[in-house]
Design an enzyme around this catalytic site. Structure first.
Site, PDB file in Angstrom:
ATOM      1  CG  LEU A  50      -5.175  -2.794   3.955  1.00  0.00           C
ATOM      2  CD1 LEU A  50      -3.865  -2.739   4.720  1.00  0.00           C
ATOM      3  CD2 LEU A  50      -5.628  -1.395   3.572  1.00  0.00           C
ATOM      4  N   GLY A  51      -6.037  -5.949   0.658  1.00  0.00           N
ATOM      5  CA  GLY A  51      -5.688  -6.707  -0.535  1.00  0.00           C
ATOM      6  C   GLY A  51      -5.708  -8.194  -0.256  1.00  0.00           C
ATOM      7  CD  GLU A  52      -8.683 -11.373  -3.003  1.00  0.00           C
ATOM      8  OE1 GLU A  52      -9.319 -11.690  -1.988  1.00  0.00           O
ATOM      9  OE2 GLU A  52      -9.123 -11.498  -4.156  1.00  0.00           O
ATOM     10  N   GLY A  53      -3.913 -12.172  -1.824  1.00  0.00           N
ATOM     11  CA  GLY A  53      -2.949 -12.856  -2.669  1.00  0.00           C
ATOM     12  C   GLY A  53      -3.312 -14.312  -2.802  1.00  0.00           C
ATOM     13  CD  GLN A  54      -0.524 -19.192  -5.340  1.00  0.00           C
ATOM     14  OE1 GLN A  54       0.522 -18.567  -5.389  1.00  0.00           O
ATOM     15  NE2 GLN A  54      -0.671 -20.391  -5.859  1.00  0.00           N
ATOM     16  CG  PHE A  55      -0.003 -18.678  -0.502  1.00  0.00           C
ATOM     17  CD1 PHE A  55      -0.219 -20.015  -0.742  1.00  0.00           C
ATOM     18  CD2 PHE A  55       0.942 -18.008  -1.258  1.00  0.00           C
ATOM     19  CE1 PHE A  55       0.492 -20.690  -1.712  1.00  0.00           C
ATOM     20  CE2 PHE A  55       1.658 -18.667  -2.231  1.00  0.00           C
ATOM     21  CZ  PHE A  55       1.431 -20.015  -2.462  1.00  0.00           C
TER      22      PHE A  55
ATOM     23  CD  GLU B 183      -9.290 -12.409   2.488  1.00  0.00           C
ATOM     24  OE1 GLU B 183      -9.604 -11.882   3.582  1.00  0.00           O
ATOM     25  OE2 GLU B 183     -10.104 -12.885   1.697  1.00  0.00           O
ATOM     26  CB  VAL B 184      -3.179  -7.568   3.590  1.00  0.00           C
ATOM     27  CG1 VAL B 184      -2.623  -6.528   4.555  1.00  0.00           C
ATOM     28  CG2 VAL B 184      -2.076  -8.497   3.124  1.00  0.00           C
TER      29      VAL B 184
ATOM     30  CG  ASP C 148       7.084  -5.381  -5.341  1.00  0.00           C
ATOM     31  OD1 ASP C 148       7.281  -4.590  -6.285  1.00  0.00           O
ATOM     32  OD2 ASP C 148       5.953  -5.759  -5.000  1.00  0.00           O
TER      33      ASP C 148
END
Length: 588
Positions: free
Chosen positions: A301-306, A308-309, A444
């Site tokens: 679904l997505g990823e961030g700095q720390f 993934e989802v 958010d």
């Protein structure tokens, strides 16, 4: 009149002049140049007439031949061809040097005319040139010194910040109790307690992530003692704000000290009051360990700095859920879940914050908030398993539908009625009412962070930022932090102040998105910089701020509710209890 330091052999004179004939400005009709070699003027001057040009209005150089006259001074008489003459530069060329005289045009008003009788004298002195060069060199040295001082201060501040963070890393300890056993992770260790790890696990390794989505702030975090009250802390960036008056034991707006967590997806799940975190830290968290081998990867679904989802199918998840919640699902089919995974090489702060996020998520039990179902924390990578709704996020869901009208019926397009839109908005308000009652701040809230289930069920989530699909909704600050400025209140953008009142502002934008079927971005006619400038108009409150327009299917009562969410004064904005009540009472 032009005087020179010694006698020279002049070959040409170049005159840079304008020819805007439509404004009565033309090049000179004729120029007569007189020469003085010693003390007397030569009897025979040089006369020159340029070609008349009534076609090209641009400025140009006109070259006048001086026929190698020897002179120490030159007097030039220019004759008008129209009302105005405009000169910007006169250059003399000789066998030994080039002398340049620049005539600066006026800043405002009409162009300056040169009358035939004027006799300006320009003296060029080498000593002035030396003084000018010396001043420029001194200015350059001063600027270099200033730059060196600024860079030195920045390096020193970074060294202090790193030292402070190392001290905090050594002090912080996070613990998580899981049903019958307690798992304790200490900052002085490099890994969690050992256990078996499936060799064929999908989540055996999380690859390093790019820096596309980073957390909005890197403030130093420190939990205050429970005995210390929340004090006023001005408008420091996103971490502290003044405490509001309480009502029935719960503050009307969440304005207590905030503890920031490094979210896996690039932002904080919820900004949690420090006192609330302190209260949570003393209780066990009833959340079970889920076997990794029962998770089947479906989609990232997505990823961030720390981390993934991932969207996964979980077999036998019903055995790990509460009875009231498990009754909503089917026992025979695998259940769709969202799996947040922490990168295996994440730093200590990220690992501690991940465990704190699990602790917080386990406490959130509301029909309109995504729930934590289970965890995988006995081995790396750490995972938390949350609900996922089969219809995806509200933004994509609405963008695939149309309002119920004649055109939609004729085109056979999928539609959503106004009553269902209001029903979904009411659920979002209900979920936010629950969060505000706990004094939690989402920071958010948007349609991208609301998931849609069966029968238009809505649940608020938090991983919209991690998706490349919504990268355009976030504005990058100085190349590092990303913020959803089109959903943020003026005080959040300008003062870094995040409260329940700023969540109310974001709800107004989310309601606007819902009633426009997410067909366009909020303030789509404005650039990111103009959106920030518009927040300045809210701050100045001179009635020049721009509001989102009323959607076509939005009744006046709902648009009035939106406008109340965007009031400048935070205390004049409605609470989520009032918003929820208004939406329930608003007719379909």
């Amino acid at each position: 009149m032009f005087e020179f330091d010694r006698t020279r052999n002049f070959t040409t004179m170049k005159v840079h002049c304008n020819n805007m004939f439509t404004h009565r400005v033309k090049t000179f009709r004729k120029v007569v140049c007189f020469f003085r070699s010693e003390s007397d003027w030569e009897p025979a001057p040089v006369s020159f007439s340029p070609v008349t040009d009534d076609v090209n209005p641009s400025a140009r150089f006109v070259t006048v031949s001086l026929l190698n006259h020897m002179a120490s001074a030159i007097k030039c008489q220019y004759y008008f061809a129209d009302v105005w003459m405009m000169f910007s530069e006169i250059t003399f060329q000789s066998d030994t040097a080039v002398y340049n005289t620049t005539l600066a045009p006026p800043k405002t008003g009409p162009p300056t005319s040169t009358q035939p009788g004027d006799d300006p004298t320009h003296k060029i002195d080498d000593s002035n040139t030396r003084i000018l060069i010396g001043c420029l060199v001194a200015i350059i040295f001063i600027l270099v010194a200033i730059i060196v001082i600024i860079l030195w201060r920045q390096v020193w501040q970074k060294m202090l910040e790193k030292a402070s963070r190392r001290m905090l890393d050594d002090e912080l300890t996070a613990s998580l109790s899981i049903q019958s056993e307690t798992l304790t992770y200490n900052n002085n260790n490099n890994s969690s307690s050992p256990s078996e790890q499936e060799s064929n696990s999908t989540y055996e390794r999380i690859f390093p992530l790019g820096p596309d989505y980073q957390e909005p702030s890197r403030l130093i975090r420190k939990l205050p003692e429970f005995s210390q009250p929340a004090e006023e802390a001005g408008t420091s960036a996103a971490s502290k704000s003044s405490q509001a008056s309480t009502q029935e034991g719960v503050p009307h707006y969440a304005e207590a000290d905030i503890v920031n967590l490094q979210g896996v997806t690039g932002s904080n799940t919820y900004a949690v009051p420090a006192i609330t975190m302190d209260l949570l830290s003393g209780k066990d968290v009833a959340v079970e360990e889920f076997p990794r081998k029962l998770l089947t990867f479906k989609e990232k679904l997505g990823e961030g700095q720390f981390g993934e989802v991932h969207l996964c199918e979980a077999e036998g998840m019903q055995d790990f859920m509460d009875e009231d919640f498990a009754s909503e699902t089917s026992d025979s089919q695998p259940m769709l879940v969202a799996v947040k995974m922490l990168r295996a090489d994440a730093n200590k702060n990220a690992r501690n914050d991940f465990l704190k996020e699990i602790k917080i998520m386990s406490r959130l039990k509301d029909p309109n908030i995504i729930r934590l179902l289970a965890v995988c924390i006995c081995s790396d990578p750490l995972c938390m398993i949350t609900e996922y709704m089969e219809n995806g996020d509200l933004n994509q869901f609405l963008s695939r539908h149309e309002p119920e009208d004649l055109m939609a019926l004729l085109s056979n397009a999928p539609t959503v009625s106004y009553s269902n839109l209001k029903y979904m908005a009411t659920q979002i308000a209900s979920g936010m009412k629950y969060l505000s009652s706990l004094n939690f701040v989402h920071r958010d809230l948007a349609t991208r962070n609301c998931l849609v289930g069966k029968n238009y069920t809505i649940k608020i989530a938090d991983f919209g930022m991690s998706r490349n699909l919504y990268s355009g909704d976030y504005y990058r600050i100085q190349g590092r932090a990303v913020l959803p400025i089109r959903w943020m209140s003026w005080e959040s953008i300008l003062l870094g102040k995040f409260t329940t009142a700023s969540d109310v502002w974001a709800f107004g934008v989310t309601l606007w998105e819902t009633l426009t079927f997410c067909k366009e971005q909020p303030y789509s006619q404005l650039t990111d910089e103009q959106v920030i400038e518009n927040t300045g108009e809210f701050f100045r409150d001179q009635k020049r701020q721009i509001y989102l327009p009323q959607p076509a299917i939005c009744p006046d009562a709902l648009y009035k509710l939106m406008l109340s969410c965007w009031r400048r004064n935070t205390k004049e904005r409605p609470s989520f209890q009032e918003i929820h009540r208004t939406l329930l009472e608003c007719p379909d």
